[in-house]
Every structure is written in C-alpha cells, then in structure tokens.
Motif scaffolding. Structure first.
Motif, PDB file in Angstrom:
ATOM      1  N   TRP A 161      84.645  35.510   0.567  1.00 45.63           N
ATOM      2  CA  TRP A 161      85.768  35.998   0.962  1.00 45.63           C
ATOM      3  C   TRP A 161      85.701  37.518   0.532  1.00 45.63           C
ATOM      4  CZ3 TRP A 161      88.756  35.247   4.720  1.00 45.63           C
ATOM      5  CH2 TRP A 161      88.761  33.974   5.090  1.00 45.63           C
ATOM      6  N   ARG A 162      85.049  37.996  -0.846  1.00 48.89           N
ATOM      7  CA  ARG A 162      84.837  39.244  -1.497  1.00 48.89           C
ATOM      8  C   ARG A 162      84.388  40.078  -0.471  1.00 48.89           C
ATOM      9  NH1 ARG A 162      79.678  40.499  -2.137  1.00 48.89           N
ATOM     10  NH2 ARG A 162      78.071  38.610  -2.080  1.00 48.89           N
ATOM     11  N   LEU A 163      83.617  39.673   0.550  1.00 54.46           N
ATOM     12  CA  LEU A 163      83.044  40.670   1.502  1.00 54.46           C
ATOM     13  C   LEU A 163      84.293  41.409   2.404  1.00 54.46           C
ATOM     14  CD1 LEU A 163      79.914  38.836   2.687  1.00 54.46           C
ATOM     15  CD2 LEU A 163      80.063  40.563   1.128  1.00 54.46           C
ATOM     16  N   VAL A 164      85.528  40.492   2.417  1.00 49.00           N
ATOM     17  CA  VAL A 164      86.611  41.455   2.975  1.00 49.00           C
ATOM     18  C   VAL A 164      86.886  42.697   2.453  1.00 49.00           C
ATOM     19  CG1 VAL A 164      89.116  41.059   3.517  1.00 49.00           C
ATOM     20  CG2 VAL A 164      87.729  39.082   3.624  1.00 49.00           C
ATOM     21  N   PHE A 165      86.526  42.855   1.330  1.00 51.47           N
ATOM     22  CA  PHE A 165      87.198  43.869   0.717  1.00 51.47           C
ATOM     23  C   PHE A 165      85.815  45.075   0.918  1.00 51.47           C
ATOM     24  CE2 PHE A 165      89.639  41.393  -1.597  1.00 51.47           C
ATOM     25  CZ  PHE A 165      90.882  41.904  -1.915  1.00 51.47           C
ATOM     26  N   ALA A 166      84.686  44.702   1.060  1.00 54.17           N
ATOM     27  CA  ALA A 166      83.379  45.498   1.160  1.00 54.17           C
ATOM     28  C   ALA A 166      83.554  46.017   2.705  1.00 54.17           C
ATOM     29  CB  ALA A 166      82.146  44.677   0.998  1.00 54.17           C
ATOM     30  N   VAL A 167      83.829  45.158   3.642  1.00 56.72           N
ATOM     31  CA  VAL A 167      83.918  45.560   5.014  1.00 56.72           C
ATOM     32  C   VAL A 167      85.211  46.575   5.099  1.00 56.72           C
ATOM     33  CG1 VAL A 167      84.357  44.906   7.613  1.00 56.72           C
ATOM     34  CG2 VAL A 167      82.539  43.636   5.819  1.00 56.72           C
ATOM     35  N   TRP A 168      86.355  46.235   4.532  1.00 57.58           N
ATOM     36  CA  TRP A 168      87.524  46.786   4.680  1.00 57.58           C
ATOM     37  C   TRP A 168      87.320  48.319   4.377  1.00 57.58           C
ATOM     38  CZ3 TRP A 168      92.576  45.402   2.069  1.00 57.58           C
ATOM     39  CH2 TRP A 168      93.864  46.192   2.606  1.00 57.58           C
ATOM     40  N   ALA A 169      86.924  48.355   3.157  1.00 53.48           N
ATOM     41  CA  ALA A 169      86.562  49.630   2.244  1.00 53.48           C
ATOM     42  C   ALA A 169      85.784  50.618   3.027  1.00 53.48           C
ATOM     43  CB  ALA A 169      85.919  49.396   1.040  1.00 53.48           C
ATOM     44  N   TYR A 170      84.611  50.075   3.688  1.00 56.48           N
ATOM     45  CA  TYR A 170      83.615  51.015   4.498  1.00 56.48           C
ATOM     46  C   TYR A 170      84.414  51.347   5.977  1.00 56.48           C
ATOM     47  CZ  TYR A 170      79.722  50.370   1.528  1.00 56.48           C
ATOM     48  OH  TYR A 170      78.909  50.669   0.270  1.00 56.48           O
ATOM     49  N   MET A 171      85.439  50.329   6.369  1.00 59.65           N
ATOM     50  CA  MET A 171      86.155  50.919   7.563  1.00 59.65           C
ATOM     51  C   MET A 171      87.097  52.104   7.034  1.00 59.65           C
ATOM     52  SD  MET A 171      87.026  47.091   9.372  1.00 59.65           S
ATOM     53  CE  MET A 171      87.955  47.707  10.373  1.00 59.65           C
ATOM     54  N   ILE A 172      87.757  51.870   6.083  1.00 63.44           N
ATOM     55  CA  ILE A 172      88.673  52.944   5.589  1.00 63.44           C
ATOM     56  C   ILE A 172      87.851  54.169   5.406  1.00 63.44           C
ATOM     57  CG2 ILE A 172      89.811  53.716   3.396  1.00 63.44           C
ATOM     58  CD1 ILE A 172      90.749  50.895   3.037  1.00 63.44           C
ATOM     59  N   ILE A 173      86.623  53.999   4.723  1.00 65.21           N
ATOM     60  CA  ILE A 173      85.863  55.294   4.576  1.00 65.21           C
ATOM     61  C   ILE A 173      85.461  56.226   5.873  1.00 65.21           C
ATOM     62  CG2 ILE A 173      83.542  56.247   3.616  1.00 65.21           C
ATOM     63  CD1 ILE A 173      83.744  53.923   1.643  1.00 65.21           C
ATOM     64  N   VAL A 174      85.070  55.408   6.837  1.00 58.30           N
ATOM     65  CA  VAL A 174      84.594  55.975   8.038  1.00 58.30           C
ATOM     66  C   VAL A 174      85.941  56.636   8.613  1.00 58.30           C
ATOM     67  CG1 VAL A 174      83.766  55.395  10.546  1.00 58.30           C
ATOM     68  CG2 VAL A 174      82.712  54.520   8.505  1.00 58.30           C
ATOM     69  N   MET A 175      87.029  56.002   8.598  1.00 58.26           N
ATOM     70  CA  MET A 175      88.335  56.150   9.248  1.00 58.26           C
ATOM     71  C   MET A 175      88.676  57.598   8.699  1.00 58.26           C
ATOM     72  SD  MET A 175      90.537  56.280  11.760  1.00 58.26           S
ATOM     73  CE  MET A 175      90.187  54.807  12.601  1.00 58.26           C
ATOM     74  N   SER A 176      88.667  57.426   7.276  1.00 58.64           N
ATOM     75  CA  SER A 176      89.287  58.654   6.550  1.00 58.64           C
ATOM     76  C   SER A 176      88.413  59.947   6.441  1.00 58.64           C
ATOM     77  CB  SER A 176      89.389  58.367   4.762  1.00 58.64           C
ATOM     78  OG  SER A 176      89.984  57.330   4.792  1.00 58.64           O
ATOM     79  N   MET A 177      87.133  59.790   6.532  1.00 56.69           N
ATOM     80  CA  MET A 177      86.254  60.964   6.939  1.00 56.69           C
ATOM     81  C   MET A 177      86.452  61.677   8.317  1.00 56.69           C
ATOM     82  SD  MET A 177      82.673  59.648   5.236  1.00 56.69           S
ATOM     83  CE  MET A 177      81.692  61.121   5.822  1.00 56.69           C
ATOM     84  N   TRP A 178      86.718  60.756   9.214  1.00 56.95           N
ATOM     85  CA  TRP A 178      87.147  61.197  10.577  1.00 56.95           C
ATOM     86  C   TRP A 178      88.325  62.200  10.512  1.00 56.95           C
ATOM     87  CZ3 TRP A 178      89.224  58.225  15.157  1.00 56.95           C
ATOM     88  CH2 TRP A 178      88.994  58.956  16.500  1.00 56.95           C
ATOM     89  N   MET A 179      89.565  61.374   9.744  1.00 56.72           N
ATOM     90  CA  MET A 179      90.855  62.092   9.551  1.00 56.72           C
ATOM     91  C   MET A 179      90.637  63.541   8.955  1.00 56.72           C
ATOM     92  SD  MET A 179      93.069  60.274  11.175  1.00 56.72           S
ATOM     93  CE  MET A 179      91.569  59.984  12.579  1.00 56.72           C
ATOM     94  N   VAL A 180      89.924  63.707   8.005  1.00 51.70           N
ATOM     95  CA  VAL A 180      89.604  64.778   7.320  1.00 51.70           C
ATOM     96  C   VAL A 180      89.191  65.561   8.156  1.00 51.70           C
ATOM     97  CG1 VAL A 180      88.372  66.069   5.519  1.00 51.70           C
ATOM     98  CG2 VAL A 180      89.359  63.709   5.168  1.00 51.70           C
ATOM     99  N   ILE A 181      88.108  65.344   9.174  1.00 46.02           N
ATOM    100  CA  ILE A 181      87.478  66.460   9.878  1.00 46.02           C
ATOM    101  C   ILE A 181      88.261  66.844  11.273  1.00 46.02           C
ATOM    102  CG2 ILE A 181      85.337  66.844  11.614  1.00 46.02           C
ATOM    103  CD1 ILE A 181      83.763  64.960   9.510  1.00 46.02           C
ATOM    104  N   SER A 182      89.088  65.779  11.666  1.00 46.84           N
ATOM    105  CA  SER A 182      90.085  65.970  12.745  1.00 46.84           C
ATOM    106  C   SER A 182      91.229  65.191  12.689  1.00 46.84           C
ATOM    107  CB  SER A 182      89.256  65.538  14.051  1.00 46.84           C
ATOM    108  OG  SER A 182      87.762  65.834  14.277  1.00 46.84           O
ATOM    109  N   PRO A 183      92.265  65.922  11.843  1.00 47.31           N
ATOM    110  CA  PRO A 183      93.392  65.204  11.519  1.00 47.31           C
ATOM    111  C   PRO A 183      94.356  64.872  12.710  1.00 47.31           C
ATOM    112  CG  PRO A 183      93.305  67.536  10.644  1.00 47.31           C
ATOM    113  CD  PRO A 183      91.814  67.258  10.993  1.00 47.31           C
ATOM    114  N   TRP A 184      94.027  65.808  13.581  1.00 48.74           N
ATOM    115  CA  TRP A 184      94.955  65.741  14.824  1.00 48.74           C
ATOM    116  C   TRP A 184      95.052  64.751  15.503  1.00 48.74           C
ATOM    117  CZ3 TRP A 184      91.095  69.319  14.411  1.00 48.74           C
ATOM    118  CH2 TRP A 184      89.788  69.080  15.252  1.00 48.74           C
TER     119      TRP A 184
END
Length: 230
Positions: A161-184
């Motif tokens: 179940w620890r992998l929940v945090f790994a998968v969730w964290a990488y999803m956050i990273i991808v989405m956050s990088m997208w938001m930094v580049i294209s905040p609109w």
C-alpha cells in the motif's frame, strides 16, 4: 458591495483551510526537518482530504464560488509562494550539498529573490503557480517518507500500500509542472468542473473516499510508531 461581501464570506473558510494546510506542512518540513512516519503522513493527508471534501459536499455553491476565484486571487498566491520559498530554502540549508558548499549562500539569495520577486512581478495566476510549487515540495516529502518506510520496515511487514504514495506523488509532480508552465489550465479545468454540479460532487465524494482510505491505512496497515524515522 453585497456581491463582494458574499464572495468574501464564501472564500474565507477555504482560505482558513489553506492557511492550516500550509502551516502544518511547513511545521513538518522545517520544525520536524521533513521527518515524519508514513503512518502519520497518511493520517494527516487523509484528515485534510476528508475535511476539504466534507465541506465541499456540504456547501457546493460556496466552494464553487471560492475555487472559481482562486486562480487570480492574490492573498492565497502570496501565502503559497512565500511558504514554498521558505520550505525550499530550508531544504537547501538542511542538505549536505558538499559539491556546492562554497556557493551555497548564493542559492539562498537567488531562490529567495525569485520567491519574493514572483509576488511583485508575477502576480498573474500567482495562486496557481504557488500551489504548484508547494505541492512539488509536498510530493518530495511523500516520496522521501515512503522511501524511509521501505528501507526501515522489515520485508515481512512491509505493505505494498506504500505505492499509493509513490504513484500519487508522481501524479502531483506531473500536474504541478504542467500548472507552473500553463497556469491558465487550472482556470479552464475549474470552469469545466463547475459547468455541471455533479462534477464537483463526484470529485468531492472521490476525495472523501480517498481521505478515509488514507486514514485507515495510517491507523492500521502502516501503524503509528512512537518516533518518526531519523
């Protein structure tokens, strides 16, 4: 005037929630030096998700009005950018960085200036960018905590179940990088979600279920150790 008062009353509870969220994780990052057990992190994140989703389901109109105004709101942007800057500078301070020890002070000056300068010269979608940067730091905390759990827990007692945090964290990273580049894009996603009330409700129920799952995992599967990993 009445509309401004109504908007302020709808955004105030979520702004308070944001302050609590930022304050708690700044405490974990700086005061506790990013040292927290996976069990405690799981319960903490689960409580925040459950509280946010519960409020969203109870007052969808107020929440919809608040998140519609969020992308261009200045106050949350200042809080998030400055908090993320402080947390990032603390991470630099606490890291060994032997190869850069002689020029480490320039990192403090440079990144500190970027954080403060963003509040002055980059106020367009500042809240979105600030949230993205803060969530990147939270994702780092999640990955580091999951790694500590993986390294310190005996194989016989380690839960996948620890992998929940790994998968969730990488999803956050991808989405956050997208938001930094294209905040609109966040503005567009919010407009899409609020176009039909059931979309916001569906997201609220999903977050509530996920929050409860995290609380259960923290209290049972991961256990709550007496001390956080060093």
């Amino acid at each position: 005037m009445k509309e401004q008062t109504k908007e302020s009353s709808s955004t105030l509870p979520l702004f308070g929630f944001l302050l609590a969220f930022v304050g708690v994780f700044l405490y974990v990052g700086i005061k506790m030096n990013n040292a927290i057990s996976l069990a405690n992190l799981s319960v903490l994140l689960g409580v925040f998700l459950a509280a946010l989703s519960g409020y969203s389901l109870a007052r969808p109109a107020a929440v919809g009005q608040a998140i519609r105004a969020f992308p261009r709101a200045n106050a949350p942007g200042y809080v998030l950018i400055l908090a993320a800057t402080a947390w990032f500078l603390w991470n630099i301070l606490s890291e060994d960085m032997a190869d850069y020890r002689e020029i480490k002070h320039w990192f403090y000056i440079g990144f500190g200036a970027v954080g403060i300068g963003s509040c002055i010269y980059l106020r367009d979608f500042l809240a979105v960018r600030g949230l993205a940067v803060f969530m990147l730091l939270l994702a780092k905390l999640m990955l580091d905590t999951q790694r500590h759990y993986m390294l310190e827990t005996p194989v016989a007692h380690m839960s996948e179940w620890r992998l929940v945090f790994a998968v969730w964290a990488y999803m956050i990273i991808v989405m956050s990088m997208w938001m930094v580049i294209s905040p609109w894009r966040m503005r567009d996603m919010i407009q899409w979600m609020l176009a039909k009330p059931r979309r916001l409700a569906a997201k609220g129920w999903f977050r509530l279920g996920f929050g409860i799952l995290l609380i259960v995992l923290g209290l049972t599967v991961f256990g709550i150790p007496d001390t956080a990993p060093e």
